[in-house]
Structure formats: C-alpha cells, structure tokens
Design an enzyme around this catalytic site. Structure first.
Site, mmCIF file in Angstrom:
data_model
loop_
_atom_site.group_PDB
_atom_site.id
_atom_site.type_symbol
_atom_site.label_atom_id
_atom_site.label_comp_id
_atom_site.label_asym_id
_atom_site.label_seq_id
_atom_site.Cartn_x
_atom_site.Cartn_y
_atom_site.Cartn_z
ATOM 1 N N ALA A 162 0.820 -1.213 0.000
ATOM 2 C CA ALA A 162 0.000 0.000 0.000
ATOM 3 C C ALA A 162 0.852 1.260 0.000
ATOM 4 C CB ALA A 162 -0.934 -0.010 1.207
ATOM 5 N N TYR A 163 2.070 1.184 0.544
ATOM 6 C CA TYR A 163 2.951 2.361 0.507
ATOM 7 C C TYR A 163 3.247 2.743 -0.933
ATOM 8 C CZ TYR A 163 7.041 5.359 1.019
ATOM 9 O OH TYR A 163 7.913 6.402 0.938
ATOM 10 N N GLY A 164 3.681 1.767 -1.726
ATOM 11 C CA GLY A 164 3.981 2.043 -3.123
ATOM 12 C C GLY A 164 2.762 2.514 -3.891
#
Length: 237
Positions: A162-164
């Site tokens: 989810a960060y990317g």
C-alpha cells in the site's frame, strides 16, 4: 536546481507542514523558519513536535505553531477544523508541504494484511487529499501559493504494498489537481521525490542496510525550499 541560502526569502509566509515531528518534515520546517516563514507543525507526536518548535525558537526564527493530529483517525471534519483554526489564528495560508507517511507492510500482495493496507492508504493518500481539499480555499486567496507532495521511487516496486500504491496515487492526484488549478494560476502543485534518505522510514524498510552513506534529511530540505521560493509558480517538477 539552485538552492537558496538561509535568509528572509519566505518572510511573512504561513506554511503548513505535515510529518513535521522528525525526518524530512522536521528539516523542511526548520529550513522554512530559517528563511522567515511561520510554520505550522502538524504531526501526532507532540513531544517531538515540541523539540522542533524549541529548535526553531532557539535559532531566533519566527515562532511556529503546533497542531497535533493523528492522520490515521482523522476525517474530513478534522481537516475543516484545521483550516478554520489557521484562518482564525493567521488569516492566510501560503503553502502546504506533505511529508507525513507510514511504511505499512512490505510483503507480496497475497500476504498483505487488510487492516494495515487500509490504514496505510488512509494516512499516505486519503489524508493528503482531504487536507489539501480543506486548505484549497485558503491557498486560493493568495496571489501565489503552493501544494507540495512527497513521492517515492518505490511507487511501482514489487512488495512495497500500500505504501507504493499510495505514492503512485499521490503522483496521479497531484497531476490531476495541477491540471484543474492551472487556469486559475494561483496555486502551484509540485511533487518532490527525495530519493533514498537516512530516515526512520528507511531504517524500517531496510533494517540490515548501513545508512551511513545516505544523505541526511537536512540535505533534502533545500529541494522543498527552492520550490517554495520560486518566483514563477506555474513551473512544476
């Protein structure tokens, strides 16, 4: 890109900085204050915010403001209240610099924890969108103002979860917003990709890597400062 030296380049500017308790956010806050801006320090970690506050005051720079807010639990009314508080206390807002981020879980998609995924998207993406939306009316009141988002080279990298995804989405959101605001010519929208920096987020992502050769957060702050000091706000990165 030439980086301006410390001075009064941002005199009388009111700048809101998220993730200001440490890392790049704290460095950007100190740099803006050293150039005459009054900075609003937003983060959930009050003790660390107070440390940055003290550093700015002890350097003889304009007195900052602290706005404690946990982005994980914040919703649209919280951001509207933030905008109202800024209006009541300062009467203006010249820039918002988004530095807040959470790493979330580094794992294959099929092993992603759903709760962590949703929280990461909320903090890194939804919070930035809602905060920007709430502050846009204030930013539009100025002849030239800025929204600056922090992106990452790992926005399309495997296992960054989810960060990317959130960083890729921030780039898309910034591009969309830039196109919408271009005709009005008052609010410039920028993205800064600081690269690999010696921060707590890097230490969490690469615990076995020696960070000693990496640039410090203070080395990255001039990239943000140069954008904030631009005379032609229509140029973007």
């Amino acid at each position: 890109m030439q980086h301006p030296a410390e001075g009064g380049l941002l005199n009388d500017r009111i700048i809101l900085i998220t993730g200001a308790a440490r890392g790049i956010g704290a460095s950007v806050a100190r740099s803006c204050a050293a150039n005459g801006a009054t900075v609003i320090l937003l983060d959930k970690q009050i003790k660390l915010l107070e440390t940055v506050y003290d550093q700015i005051e002890q350097a003889g720079n304009p007195t900052p403001a602290i706005y404690p807010l946990d982005l994980k639990g914040a919703s649209e009314p919280d951001y509207q209240q933030l905008a109202t508080t800024i209006t009541d206390n300062f009467g203006r807002l010249d820039a918002v610099v988004h530095c807040a981020a959470t790493l979330g879980q580094l794992a294959p998609v099929e092993h992603q924890d759903t709760k962590t995924w949703l929280e990461t998207l909320h903090i890194n993406l939804t919070a930035a969108v809602l905060l920007s939306k709430a502050c846009l009316p204030l930013l539009k009141q100025q002849q030239s103002s800025q929204l600056i988002f922090t992106t990452d080279t790992h926005s399309h990298t495997a296992y960054w979860g989810a960060y990317g995804i959130s960083k890729a989405a921030i780039e898309a959101f910034a591009a969309q917003l830039r196109d919408e605001l271009e005709a009005q010519g008052r609010v410039a929208v920028h993205c800064v990709n600081p690269g690999t920096v010696k921060t707590e987020l890097f230490a969490r992502a690469f615990p076995a890597t020696d960070p000693s050769a990496l640039p410090e957060a203070d080395d990255i702050a001039p990239q943000y400062l140069a954008l904030l000091c631009e005379s032609d706000h229509r140029q973007t990165t």
